[in-house]
Every structure is written in C-alpha cells, then in structure tokens.
Write an enzyme that holds these catalytic residues in place. Structure first.
Site, PDB file in Angstrom:
ATOM      1  N   ASN A  13      56.143  63.205  17.983  1.00 46.88           N
ATOM      2  CA  ASN A  13      56.073  64.070  19.168  1.00 46.88           C
ATOM      3  C   ASN A  13      57.319  64.956  19.270  1.00 46.88           C
ATOM      4  OD1 ASN A  13      53.560  63.293  20.619  1.00 46.88           O
ATOM      5  ND2 ASN A  13      54.513  61.283  20.494  1.00 46.88           N
ATOM      6  N   LYS A  14      58.467  64.386  18.951  1.00 46.89           N
ATOM      7  CA  LYS A  14      59.700  65.176  18.973  1.00 46.89           C
ATOM      8  C   LYS A  14      59.607  66.315  17.959  1.00 46.89           C
ATOM      9  CE  LYS A  14      63.023  61.498  20.216  1.00 46.89           C
ATOM     10  NZ  LYS A  14      64.231  60.790  19.747  1.00 46.89           N
ATOM     11  N   ASP A  70      68.698  61.904  20.574  1.00 50.28           N
ATOM     12  CA  ASP A  70      68.396  60.710  21.335  1.00 50.28           C
ATOM     13  C   ASP A  70      68.127  61.153  22.764  1.00 50.28           C
ATOM     14  OD1 ASP A  70      68.205  57.815  20.850  1.00 50.28           O
ATOM     15  OD2 ASP A  70      69.563  57.688  22.563  1.00 50.28           O
ATOM     16  N   PHE A 149      54.235  62.786  25.928  1.00 51.24           N
ATOM     17  CA  PHE A 149      54.353  61.402  25.451  1.00 51.24           C
ATOM     18  C   PHE A 149      55.352  60.658  26.326  1.00 51.24           C
ATOM     19  CE2 PHE A 149      58.510  61.376  23.231  1.00 51.24           C
ATOM     20  CZ  PHE A 149      58.786  62.735  23.225  1.00 51.24           C
ATOM     21  N   ASP A 152      56.350  61.045  30.269  1.00 57.63           N
ATOM     22  CA  ASP A 152      55.890  62.321  30.842  1.00 57.63           C
ATOM     23  C   ASP A 152      54.916  62.164  32.024  1.00 57.63           C
ATOM     24  OD1 ASP A 152      57.480  63.839  29.230  1.00 57.63           O
ATOM     25  OD2 ASP A 152      55.921  64.350  27.784  1.00 57.63           O
ATOM     26  N   HIS A 176      64.262  69.119  28.677  1.00 59.97           N
ATOM     27  CA  HIS A 176      65.553  68.618  28.182  1.00 59.97           C
ATOM     28  C   HIS A 176      65.707  68.895  26.689  1.00 59.97           C
ATOM     29  CE1 HIS A 176      62.182  65.921  28.522  1.00 59.97           C
ATOM     30  NE2 HIS A 176      62.580  65.286  27.440  1.00 59.97           N
TER      31      HIS A 176
END
Ligand code: ITT
Length: 192
Positions: A13-14, A70, A149, A152, A176
């Site tokens: 997802n990142k 992170d 994800f 959220d 973010h």
C-alpha cells in the site's frame, strides 16, 4: 539522468501511494528487485529510529541508494499511542483488530484528536536525510470507507470524511506520506 532508488518497504500500500507522487525522473525499485525477501528490522522505540534502521539495513546489506518510511498513528488522549507500535497494536498485523482496540480505548472519551506521522529516511551515497510529514485529524466512533489501508477507516480529516473514503489520488494529495514524500522530492530536485 534517472535516479534509481529502492523503496525499502514490504508494505505494498505504501508503494502504491508513493508511486503516484514520484515522477518519471525516478526509477522506483522494490525490495523484490534487489532480491531482499526478508522482513526489515524495526527494533527501536521511535518512528524516526525505526525509519533509519530500515533504510540503514538495506543500504548496508544491499549497497543501494534507498529510502524507507515508518508511520504511526498518534492519538492525543492515549498519550501518543499506538505510535511506533501501530502495526502490531492488538498483537498481530490485523488492521481491524488494531482499529477495534483504539476505538475501545477511546470509548467515552471526547478528545478524539490524532495525527499520522510519517518519517522518510533517504540514504544517498552514504548520506542520511530524514523528512517528516504530519496529518492532523480526529478518530471517529466507527469504521467508514473502503479505500486505503491500516487505520484509514477511523481517521477523519478536515472535510469530515475518513481517509478510507478518499480515493488514492485524493489521499495522496493531503496525507502524512504525501507531505513527507514532497519534501523528499524537493530535496532530490535540489541536488540534481
Ligand atoms: P514496512 O515497515 O515494511 O515499511 P509496515 O506495514 O511494517 O511496512 P510501519 O512499520 O510503518 O509499516 O507500520 C505502520 C502501521 O501503521 C501499518 O501497518 C498500518 O497499520 C499503519 N499505517 C501506516 N500508514 C498508514 C496510513 O497511511 N493510513 C492508515 N494506517 C497506516
């Protein structure tokens, strides 16, 4: 010339969220591309230190320019928890259980203020750089939305929607992660 950068993460997802932000100048490589199959170490007690640890691990073991990130959800009434423990807050990597735990801990509490914090660590030719992005919001009373994800569905942004009610492109404008990535991109553009 295209900068080749490995994104040191096992979280797909990142990767999706950062891919839409990086333009054609960068060739984003995944851990699988450098045959790194293992979990990255996260043994510290701050988001900054864990971010650095992941990037350092990949840079030192695989000898590639890379960045890691992170992220943690920090809830004001819970003294900043789950924070660095966000991924495993309820024991394992189960987003539903993690959210249930936060909702339960906030039961009866009116202060719903929270923020997501992302710290990106870039290691380029041995030099370390960190970029921080913060998104402020509130924790809802129930889960809402199908996108995104992690936490959220319980994180409400300014317009009253949860992050899980925003499509990928919308989340990637305000999140973010987007704020930290914009700083990373600005830095890379400056040194090119
Ligand atoms: P890597 O360490 O491999 O990058 P990870 O999933 O372990 O992947 P983190 O240590 O940063 O990533 O874990 C943070 C957890 O916080 C993650 O598992 C999600 O549950 C949550 N999280 C991170 N970013 C989020 C976002 O944008 N929205 C909601 N929850 C998020």
């Amino acid at each position: 010339m295209k900068i080749e950068l490995v994104f040191a993460t096992n979280n797909s997802n990142k990767i999706k969220e950062i891919e839409v932000l990086l333009n054609a100048q960068y060739q984003l490589k995944k851990l699988a591309d450098i045959h790194c199959e293992e979990e990255l170490p996260e043994t510290h007690h701050t988001i900054e230190a864990n971010s650095l640890e992941k990037a350092q691990y990949v840079y030192e073991k695989y000898n590639v320019n890379c960045f890691s990130e992170d992220t943690g959800l920090e809830v004001e009434a819970l003294n900043g928890k789950p924070g660095v423990d966000s991924a495993f807050y309820a024991g394992d990597r189960d987003a539903d259980k993690n959210m249930d735990k936060v909702l339960k801990e906030l039961d009866g509490i009116t202060n719903r203020n929270a923020q997501f914090k992302t710290v990106i660590t870039l290691i380029l030719n041995g030099q370390q750089h960190q970029f921080t992005g913060i998104l402020k919001g509130k924790i809802g009373f129930e889960k809402k939305g199908l996108y995104g994800f992690g936490y959220d569905p319980i994180f409400i942004v300014d317009d009253g929607r949860t992050l899980a009610e925003l499509m990928l492109e919308e989340k990637s404008k305000i999140s973010h992660r987007a704020l930290a990535t914009q700083q990373l991109i600005a830095f890379l553009n400056k040194i090119q």
